[in-house]
Design a protein around this motif. Structure first.
Motif, PDB file in Angstrom:
ATOM      1  N   ASP A 227       0.836  -1.211   0.000  1.00 21.74           N
ATOM      2  CA  ASP A 227       0.000   0.000   0.000  1.00 21.74           C
ATOM      3  C   ASP A 227       0.865   1.254   0.000  1.00 21.74           C
ATOM      4  O   ASP A 227       0.590   2.210  -0.724  1.00 21.74           O
TER       5      ASP A 227
ATOM      6  N   THR B 263       0.827   3.801  -3.182  1.00 21.70           N
ATOM      7  CA  THR B 263       0.455   5.211  -2.966  1.00 21.70           C
ATOM      8  C   THR B 263       1.626   6.121  -3.264  1.00 21.70           C
ATOM      9  O   THR B 263       1.436   7.197  -3.829  1.00 21.70           O
TER      10      THR B 263
ATOM     11  N   GLN C 110       1.565   9.154  -5.632  1.00 16.26           N
ATOM     12  CA  GLN C 110       1.714  10.474  -5.001  1.00 16.26           C
ATOM     13  C   GLN C 110       2.835  11.278  -5.658  1.00 16.26           C
ATOM     14  O   GLN C 110       2.697  12.475  -5.887  1.00 16.26           O
TER      15      GLN C 110
ATOM     16  N   ASN D 146      -3.859  14.785   2.340  1.00 10.94           N
ATOM     17  CA  ASN D 146      -3.505  13.365   2.416  1.00 10.94           C
ATOM     18  C   ASN D 146      -2.058  13.145   2.857  1.00 10.94           C
ATOM     19  O   ASN D 146      -1.171  13.923   2.517  1.00 10.94           O
TER      20      ASN D 146
ATOM     21  N   ILE E 240       0.462   9.445   3.473  1.00  9.26           N
ATOM     22  CA  ILE E 240       0.605   7.994   3.650  1.00  9.26           C
ATOM     23  C   ILE E 240       0.936   7.707   5.115  1.00  9.26           C
ATOM     24  O   ILE E 240       1.795   8.373   5.691  1.00  9.26           O
TER      25      ILE E 240
ATOM     26  N   ARG F 178      -6.750  -0.949   3.738  1.00 10.96           N
ATOM     27  CA  ARG F 178      -6.185   0.150   2.955  1.00 10.96           C
ATOM     28  C   ARG F 178      -5.821   1.297   3.881  1.00 10.96           C
ATOM     29  O   ARG F 178      -6.311   1.362   5.010  1.00 10.96           O
ATOM     30  N   ASP F 179      -4.964   2.173   3.393  1.00  8.77           N
ATOM     31  CA  ASP F 179      -4.491   3.273   4.230  1.00  8.77           C
ATOM     32  C   ASP F 179      -5.614   4.287   4.454  1.00  8.77           C
ATOM     33  O   ASP F 179      -6.032   4.972   3.520  1.00  8.77           O
TER      34      ASP F 179
ATOM     35  N   VAL G 207      -5.326   8.092   3.326  1.00 10.39           N
ATOM     36  CA  VAL G 207      -5.344   8.520   1.919  1.00 10.39           C
ATOM     37  C   VAL G 207      -6.801   8.527   1.480  1.00 10.39           C
ATOM     38  O   VAL G 207      -7.427   7.484   1.344  1.00 10.39           O
ATOM     39  N   LYS G 208      -7.322   9.752   1.289  1.00  8.83           N
ATOM     40  CA  LYS G 208      -8.768   9.896   1.050  1.00  8.83           C
ATOM     41  C   LYS G 208      -9.029  10.524  -0.316  1.00  8.83           C
ATOM     42  O   LYS G 208      -8.115  11.011  -0.974  1.00  8.83           O
TER      43      LYS G 208
ATOM     44  N   TYR H  94      -7.110   1.034  -6.402  1.00 11.32           N
ATOM     45  CA  TYR H  94      -7.858   1.624  -5.286  1.00 11.32           C
ATOM     46  C   TYR H  94      -7.454   3.092  -5.082  1.00 11.32           C
ATOM     47  O   TYR H  94      -8.316   3.964  -4.935  1.00 11.32           O
ATOM     48  N   TYR H  95      -6.142   3.363  -5.056  1.00  9.94           N
ATOM     49  CA  TYR H  95      -5.685   4.706  -4.688  1.00  9.94           C
ATOM     50  C   TYR H  95      -5.725   5.706  -5.851  1.00  9.94           C
ATOM     51  O   TYR H  95      -5.899   6.910  -5.618  1.00  9.94           O
TER      52      TYR H  95
ATOM     53  N   LEU I 192      -8.571   8.158  -6.022  1.00 10.78           N
ATOM     54  CA  LEU I 192      -8.567   9.082  -4.884  1.00 10.78           C
ATOM     55  C   LEU I 192      -7.651  10.275  -5.170  1.00 10.78           C
ATOM     56  O   LEU I 192      -7.919  11.396  -4.777  1.00 10.78           O
TER      57      LEU I 192
END
Ligand code: BGC
Length: 400
Positions: free
Chosen positions: A240, A244, A248, A275, A277, A310-311, A314-315, A346-347, A350
């Motif tokens: 993860d 990310t 990022q 955000n 991590i 998941r983290d 991180v939104k 997933y990330y 976001l």
């Protein structure tokens, strides 16, 4: 010459060169100036492991995101040594010959991660003889339940598939079948440089039941296998944090950040969207590398690593959408396909990143390179190469 007029771009495209017309905020970015992140397979020389700084210095927006490979090898070695230190010698030494015999699934002899794990394991078991090559070992020693035992690496094998792909789980199943027949009760332990091959070993119909077995990656099926008492341990390279961080860094570069902000925003400190991590990711300036950390996983803590975690820091952001072309060296690699890609998927939304993922066959660079194209459609690139020394093949394509 960053600014070009669109008609010139159209002419260039007609002439067979590729560049972006508009990056979304009115300026024009040439493909050679777009952000580029190598991930998971660090550009490097397959025989010496030396980092390929030509690829890393392709442009000032080039970075590597991975994890601390050398540290991970040491974590895996310690996990195994710790297990043995409290194990029952009578149960471990199956033929009672005072020697712990183990077999090793190496993976890809030319991959820095493979090399680091082989070294970490051999150093922990005392079989390290200065080389990560198959068979280049010496006799070691280790304490099992307080009693000193000799250690012998019965055999170490790369695990190349019939199609030439590396880290191949089927090759591990076959090798394990052969080892179980050849070495019988001299095998006291099985060690694998990744979970895919460890799970492959467990598939062998003659796997010696109860023999401890270690993998690496903390893939979902491996974590389940620890819970079920089939796999003894694995190492989490924090997929993860890596996925990310890959996204990022691209986001930061696309948002126009520079200097330390590129590698710290959203990582060591919150980004402008709020955000950050959760896990530590270290930046190594000399190799332009961001590295996640490793943790040992075994029966005592496997529940913390079960799938779907998941983290939470991180939104969803309102970052403007940007398009990223991303390659994965082998669609059949257990770690990349079952752990890394779901995390990326997933990330990415976001962070406002739209991914186009192309996957190779793990064998021929062309299986990825041929689909690494239409650069004008993308704002940034993320590359996982088939061979660690192929960086230039990708950057050459971005020259125009
Ligand atoms: C993973 C392996 C994977 C390899 C592919 C390593 O970091 O641990 O499971 O096969 O990367 O490059």
């Amino acid at each position: 010459m960053k600014k070009v007029i669109c008609s010139a771009v159209a002419l260039a495209i007609a002439a067979g060169t590729f560049m972006s017309c508009n990056n979304g905020n009115g300026s024009k970015v040439l493909n050679k100036d777009k952000p580029l992140v190598f991930f998971n397979r660090q550009p490097s020389d397959p025989s010496t492991g030396e980092i390929d700084m030509n690829s890393m210095n392709w442009n000032d927006k080039t970075y590597y995101v991975g994890f601390d490979a050398a540290g991970g090898g040491a974590v895996q070695g310690k996990l195994i040594a710790d297990f043995l230190s409290t194990a029952d010698p009578a149960a471990i030494d199956r033929n009672d010959d005072g020697t712990i015999g183990y077999v090793l699934c190496i993976g890809d002899v030319g991959h820095n991660d493979s090399k680091a794990r082989t070294e970490g394991i051999r150093k922990a078991l005392g079989t390290w003889d200065g080389s990560t090559d198959p068979g280049k070992v010496k006799e070691g020693s280790i304490k099992v339940g307080g009693k000193e035992f000799k250690v012998v690496e019965l055999e170490g094998k790369a695990m190349t598939g019939t199609d030439g792909s590396t880290w191949n789980a089927n090759a591990a199943t076959e090798a394990m079948g052969g080892w179980a027949t050849k070495f019988g009760t001299a095998i006291d332990m099985v060690v694998s440089n990744n979970d895919g091959m460890a799970m492959g070993c467990l598939q062998a119909s003659n796997y010696p039941a109860g023999v401890p077995i270690f993998g690496y990656d903390a893939n979902a099926d491996a974590i389940e296998a620890i819970g079920a008492g089939k796999l003894t341990g694995t190492v989490s390279q924090n997929v993860d944090a890596q996925a990310t961080a890959t996204l990022q860094v691209l986001r930061n570069l696309l948002d126009g950040l520079s200097g330390r902000d590129v590698v710290e925003s959203g990582i060591a400190k919150p980004d402008k969207y709020g955000n950050q991590i959760s896990a530590a990711v270290d930046y190594i300036p000399a190799t332009k590398a961001l590295l996640a950390q490793n943790t040992g996983v075994n029966a005592s803590n496997w529940k913390l690593y079960t799938a779907g975690q998941r983290d939470p820091l991180v939104k969803q952001t309102n970052a403007p959408e940007k398009k990223v072309l991303l390659t994965i060296y082998n669609s059949a690699d257990n770690f990349l396909s079952s752990s890394y890609l779901p995390a990326l998927n997933y990330y990415a939304p976001l962070l406002g990143l739209k991914l186009t993922v192309v996957q190779g066959d793990g064998q021929n660079e062309s299986s990825c390179l041929d689909k690494f194209t239409n650069f004008g459609n993308y704002d940034a690139f993320a590359i996982n190469m088939v061979k660690t020394n192929s960086g230039r093949d990708y950057t050459d394509k971005l020259k125009y």
